[in-house]
Scaffold this active site. Structure first.
Site, PDB file in Angstrom:
ATOM      1  CG  HIS A 139     -14.843 -77.129 -27.674  1.00 10.96           C
ATOM      2  ND1 HIS A 139     -15.631 -76.209 -28.316  1.00 10.96           N
ATOM      3  CD2 HIS A 139     -15.013 -76.912 -26.338  1.00 10.96           C
ATOM      4  CE1 HIS A 139     -16.267 -75.469 -27.404  1.00 10.96           C
ATOM      5  NE2 HIS A 139     -15.900 -75.862 -26.207  1.00 10.96           N
ATOM      6  CD  GLU A 151     -10.653 -69.186 -21.604  1.00  8.41           C
ATOM      7  OE1 GLU A 151     -11.547 -70.059 -21.578  1.00  8.41           O
ATOM      8  OE2 GLU A 151     -10.874 -67.983 -21.864  1.00  8.41           O
ATOM      9  CG  HIS A 154      -0.163 -41.600 -28.653  1.00  9.08           C
ATOM     10  ND1 HIS A 154       0.519 -42.729 -29.019  1.00  9.08           N
ATOM     11  CD2 HIS A 154      -1.025 -42.001 -27.691  1.00  9.08           C
ATOM     12  CE1 HIS A 154       0.097 -43.759 -28.311  1.00  9.08           C
ATOM     13  NE2 HIS A 154      -0.851 -43.340 -27.492  1.00  9.08           N
ATOM     14  CG  HIS A 198       4.860 -43.962 -28.075  1.00  8.87           C
ATOM     15  ND1 HIS A 198       5.765 -44.920 -28.490  1.00  8.87           N
ATOM     16  CD2 HIS A 198       3.713 -44.185 -28.783  1.00  8.87           C
ATOM     17  CE1 HIS A 198       5.190 -45.689 -29.398  1.00  8.87           C
ATOM     18  NE2 HIS A 198       3.947 -45.267 -29.596  1.00  8.87           N
TER      19      HIS A 198
END
Length: 684
Positions: free
Chosen positions: A483, A421, A266, A31
């Protein structure tokens, strides 16, 4: 004089452009656009502000630099080479080649001067938040009046992709809440990604977004004007209570006549003809990988770096004279060496757990272990993603981290990460990379899916980061399948370099913590139960640390001869195995029970030990409340597991429904031995 300075900075920037396009072209991969577009930004930071010493990349008080847009890796490789790190031009010529020090994305431990492994976008800036947090906390803990030995900045380059990734929101919001004023991020605002102009899908008002987080925002500035960027960085360093985002407007692939400002710059080589045109446009008449000596001289940071570190050494010597114990503690912590009393603390904790033989949930056993370890190991830095009362990661020795009136740390060692998280996991990686702390953080096991990529990065980087995942099975009960973890433990076990522990009782939990804290080269996961687990009687505890061990030999009642089968169990299911062993003994069938809290660790043992635990010729039956696939590698004749999602109901009802009973384990063993017909209850 001003003209000479401008000419010098232009040459310095063009040296980066030349190295980037030459290396990517030679590799035919990479890149070039970001390095070419950020060249002047790099000159401003690395030549005028960054405090570092190329001769000692591990200097404790160096500024930290993170290339969050890690696909532009040739930018940092060019900078490290030009400023004098042990990264010769041959390594740049070997960009992206096997065993080179210039891999496709920056990797810590591979390239001298690289602070963290970046590539998955957004994690670099999040690591930077962790680095800056560690600096803030260490400054509070070790600096004394007249003796500031911790006082460096963390700089990060980032691009549109980093800001689009959701983790940047998690981390940058926390950076503002924590007032990390020594964190300075420079946003390469070039408006281009692989798919082209980002405007159709990225319309955020970035300045207002970061102001809302509590950041100091500067810009937009001209990212191709070294003086403007220099001034912006100087202003950012003056901030006393906010992290800073500098928005720098740039043109991706700057200098390329036909590729600049386009997606073509890019992620692919410019091509020979375009490189020729770019050299002409830049006035860069040198052959590939050739940098004039005067440009090297302008970039060379070795002398300045040696002077900066020598001055810090003098300050540290004065500090050591005034505060010898603190100085020794700082050196120990930054070296990653555990306290001298850690081993004895671990032994005492194991003996205590073995002696008490308590029936508690393994999440509670974890907290009991942490009470001992956090008191003995001051670098343990705890936390939770808004589940402290459930994860039980707080202890008497770890009060909550908060800010004083002046914005400094209060010295607390428990981080409230909020419902973040993924951000928590990647911030912990940054804390570990900084040095001085061993981070651990908690959430429910099912939410490890959110943090998984950061866990993988910790394993890739070989960082001592500890994840406390509670509520580890259908034993969660009424909360239901959203869960209840089914595949998570098995999935985490697949990550190379990660140790997953699922302890069965208090003693195994203490051993798991001992191993996790003591292993400086691996992250660890502790999968812990919500429900209470009875203590599993043991005659010895030494082999627990090997990941799997013989917990119980055949019961004598009604049993003739040696074991006829082996039941392998882990976590809460060890109690089922022991009860099944008792019932089988009544029928004259002797079985060995093997507790395997960590398959990863067990698999690393030598062949003789593994054979002694799992002898050849005996049918093996594994028992775990999770997907069965991972257990077949042990040559199991059967696996009592669950290959569906759970249900909403009280835990005892679920255990019966899914066949997790001692009676079902007994039936499974009998079928494996050929002494009963198949009547095993299958998972629904």
């Amino acid at each position: 004089m001003a003209d000479t300075a401008a000419r010098n900075t232009t040459l310095m920037a063009n040296a980066i452009r030349a190295l980037a396009m030459d290396a990517v072209q030679q590799a035919n991969s990479g890149h070039p656009g970001a390095p070419m577009g950020m060249a002047e930004i790099a000159v401003a930071l690395w030549n005028r502000h960054l405090r570092h010493n190329p001769a000692n990349p591990q200097w404790a008080d160096r500024d930290r630099f993170v290339l969050s847009n890690g696909h532009g890796s040739m930018l940092i490789y060019a900078l490290l080479h030009l400023t004098g790190y042990a990264l010769p031009i041959e390594e740049l010529k070997a960009f992206r080649q096997l065993h080179s020090k210039t891999p496709g994305h920056p990797e810590v431990g591979i390239t001298p001067g690289v602070e963290t492994t970046t590539g998955p976008l957004g994690q670099g800036i999040t690591n930077a938040v962790g680095l800056a947090l560690a600096e803030k906390m260490l400054a509070k803990e070790f600096n004394r009046e007249g003796h500031d030995i911790v006082g460096h900045h963390t700089y990060a380059f980032l691009g549109d992709g980093c800001l689009m990734e959701g983790i940047s929101h998690e981390a940058c919001a926390l950076a503002g809440a924590w007032k990390l004023n020594k964190l300075i991020a420079i946003y390469d605002d070039n408006g281009i990604s692989i798919d082209g102009q980002v405007a159709p899908w990225f319309i955020d008002n970035t300045a207002q977004r970061f102001e809302a987080y509590g950041w100091n925002v500067i810009g937009p500035v001209d990212g191709h004007d070294v003086e403007s960027v220099d001034t912006a960085i100087s202003l950012a360093k003056m901030s006393t209570d906010m992290p800073t985002l500098i928005i720098a407007k740039t043109t991706i692939g700057k200098g390329s006549p036909n590729r600049a400002g386009t997606a073509k710059a890019h992620g692919e080589a410019l091509g020979g003809e375009e490189i020729k045109l770019t050299r002409e446009a830049l006035g860069w008449a040198h052959e590939p990988f050739v940098i004039p000596q005067e440009v090297y001289a302008d970039w060379d940071a070795k002398a300045t770096g040696a002077t900066l570190e020598a001055a810090w050494d003098e300050r540290f010597d004065a500090y050591a004279t005034a505060h010898p114990e603190l100085a020794a503690e700082f050196q120990r912590r930054m070296a990653g060496v555990l306290p001298a009393n850690f081993a004895q603390t671990a032994v005492d904790a194991v003996i205590a757990a073995h002696g008490k033989a308590e029936t508690v949930a393994s999440r509670k056993a974890s907290q009991l272990a942490l009470e001992a370890f956090t008191a003995a190991v001051p670098e343990l830095l705890g936390g939770s993603a808004d589940l402290t009362g459930s994860n039980l990661t707080n202890t008497k020795s770890t009060p909550a981290f908060r800010l004083e009136a002046d914005g400094s740390s209060n010295g607390g060692r428990h981080i409230n990460y909020g419902v973040r998280e993924f951000g928590m996991a990647a911030i912990m990686n940054g804390v570990a990379l900084h040095g001085g702390y061993i981070p651990y953080g908690g959430t429910f096991l099912t939410f490890s899916d959110y943090s998984r990529n950061a866990i993988r990065m910790a394993a890739l980087m070989k960082q001592r980061v500890i994840h406390v995942f509670t509520h580890d099975s259908i034993g969660l009960g009424e909360d239901g399948p959203t869960h209840q973890s089914i595949e998570h433990v098995a999935s985490l076990r697949l990550i190379p370099g990660l140790d997953v522990w699922r302890p069965a009782d208090t003693t195994e939990t203490v051993v798991a913590w001992t191993m996790a804290i003591g292993n400086a080269q691996r992250p660890s996961v502790l999968a812990l139960s919500r429900q209470n687990l009875p203590y599993a009687p043991k005659t010895a505890v030494d082999d627990i640390a090997k990941g799997g061990y013989v917990l119980a030999e055949p019961k004598e009642v009604g049993v003739k001869g040696k074991a006829r089968a082996v039941i392998i169990a882990t976590g809460s299911e060890v109690q089922l195995a022991l009860r099944a062993q008792e019932l089988l003994a009544l029928d004259g069938i002797g079985v060995r029970v093997v507790s395997m809290p960590s398959t990863n660790v067990f698999d690393r043992q030598d062949a003789a030990y593994k054979k002694a635990v799992l002898p050849a010729g005996l049918p093996r039956i594994a028992v775990e409340m999770g997907v069965t696939d991972g257990w077949w590698k042990y040559g199991c004749a059967a696996v009592v597991g669950i290959d569906t999602y759970g249900e909403s109901a009280p835990a005892p009802v679920l255990f019966k429904h899914f066949g997790f009973s001692a009676e079902n384990v007994v039936d499974t063993v009998k079928v494996a031995l050929g002494v009963a017909k198949l009547k095993v209850k299958k998972s629904k």
